[in-house]
Design a protein around this motif. Sequence first.
Motif, PDB file in Angstrom:
ATOM      1  N   VAL A  52      -2.830  -4.961  -2.509  1.00 49.42           N
ATOM      2  CA  VAL A  52      -3.489  -6.229  -2.175  1.00 49.42           C
ATOM      3  C   VAL A  52      -4.972  -6.110  -2.524  1.00 49.42           C
ATOM      4  O   VAL A  52      -5.630  -5.148  -2.111  1.00 49.42           O
ATOM      5  N   SER A  54      -7.927  -8.106  -1.612  1.00 50.28           N
ATOM      6  CA  SER A  54      -8.308  -9.182  -0.685  1.00 50.28           C
ATOM      7  C   SER A  54      -9.322 -10.140  -1.273  1.00 50.28           C
ATOM      8  O   SER A  54      -9.184 -11.362  -1.120  1.00 50.28           O
ATOM      9  N   VAL A  75      -6.081 -14.162   3.361  1.00 55.36           N
ATOM     10  CA  VAL A  75      -6.499 -12.913   3.997  1.00 55.36           C
ATOM     11  C   VAL A  75      -7.355 -13.212   5.222  1.00 55.36           C
ATOM     12  O   VAL A  75      -7.668 -14.362   5.505  1.00 55.36           O
ATOM     13  N   VAL A  81     -11.146  -8.795   7.841  1.00 52.17           N
ATOM     14  CA  VAL A  81     -10.383  -8.269   6.708  1.00 52.17           C
ATOM     15  C   VAL A  81      -9.983  -6.836   7.024  1.00 52.17           C
ATOM     16  O   VAL A  81     -10.818  -6.007   7.358  1.00 52.17           O
ATOM     17  N   LYS A  83      -8.494  -3.318   5.657  1.00 54.72           N
ATOM     18  CA  LYS A  83      -8.344  -2.558   4.420  1.00 54.72           C
ATOM     19  C   LYS A  83      -7.833  -1.174   4.760  1.00 54.72           C
ATOM     20  O   LYS A  83      -8.154  -0.628   5.810  1.00 54.72           O
ATOM     21  N   ALA A 157      -9.800 -17.121   2.833  1.00 48.15           N
ATOM     22  CA  ALA A 157      -9.990 -16.165   3.921  1.00 48.15           C
ATOM     23  C   ALA A 157      -9.961 -16.954   5.226  1.00 48.15           C
ATOM     24  O   ALA A 157     -10.962 -17.553   5.611  1.00 48.15           O
ATOM     25  N   LEU A 163      -1.967 -10.834   6.236  1.00 43.66           N
ATOM     26  CA  LEU A 163      -1.863 -11.296   4.860  1.00 43.66           C
ATOM     27  C   LEU A 163      -0.764 -12.338   4.808  1.00 43.66           C
ATOM     28  O   LEU A 163       0.407 -12.022   5.014  1.00 43.66           O
ATOM     29  N   VAL A 185      -4.338  -1.899   0.671  1.00 49.46           N
ATOM     30  CA  VAL A 185      -5.122  -3.122   0.810  1.00 49.46           C
ATOM     31  C   VAL A 185      -6.574  -2.789   0.534  1.00 49.46           C
ATOM     32  O   VAL A 185      -7.177  -1.957   1.218  1.00 49.46           O
TER      33      VAL A 185
END
Length: 186
Positions: A52, A54, A75, A81, A83, A157, A163, A185
């Motif tokens: 992914v 983002s 996202v 977010v 990750k 976003a 997700l 991610v």
Amino acid sequence: MNRRQMISLAALLVAAPALAPTLAGAQEAAVDPYAPIEVEIRDDFETGSIVVVSRDFFLYHVVAPGKAVRYGVAVGTAELVWKGKATIGRKVEWPSWRPTDDMIERNPGAYAKYADGMPGGPQNPLGARALYLYDDRGNDTAIRIHGTTDPGSIGRAVSNGCLRMRNEAVMSLFDQVPIGTPVYVF
């Protein structure tokens, strides 16, 4: 028509059906940039993995070395977010949903009424399918790759960290990936 021309024509006719999905996918992506389409990807991701990106709102399912099916996603908002690297630890059709305590605390007007949860179904924010991401110690990250009741959110976003995919896209992905699939991610 000579033999060489006949063979060339036959080869073209045989190849035409194989070209049609690629051309249709390219046309669909031109109209809808978040429609699934096969694309090239770096060849250092293992086949079967999910990647992914983002900031670009795309999820890539690696289907062969250097090849992936790209899907549009929504996202988390900037501060939410997520990750990292995870694995799919659980898969659920029409999942139930309960907002996290952090979600309820951040926005009680929107989420407190669901503190006891919401059964799965067409009105559930997780949509038709959910892939639950687990960390390398086997702990649930509370991050999901899931469907949505708001397909217009794809490419933005807007989530609380998960997700989101269109329901038809997450249903397709759900059927293709097993538990244990690695997810990256960025």
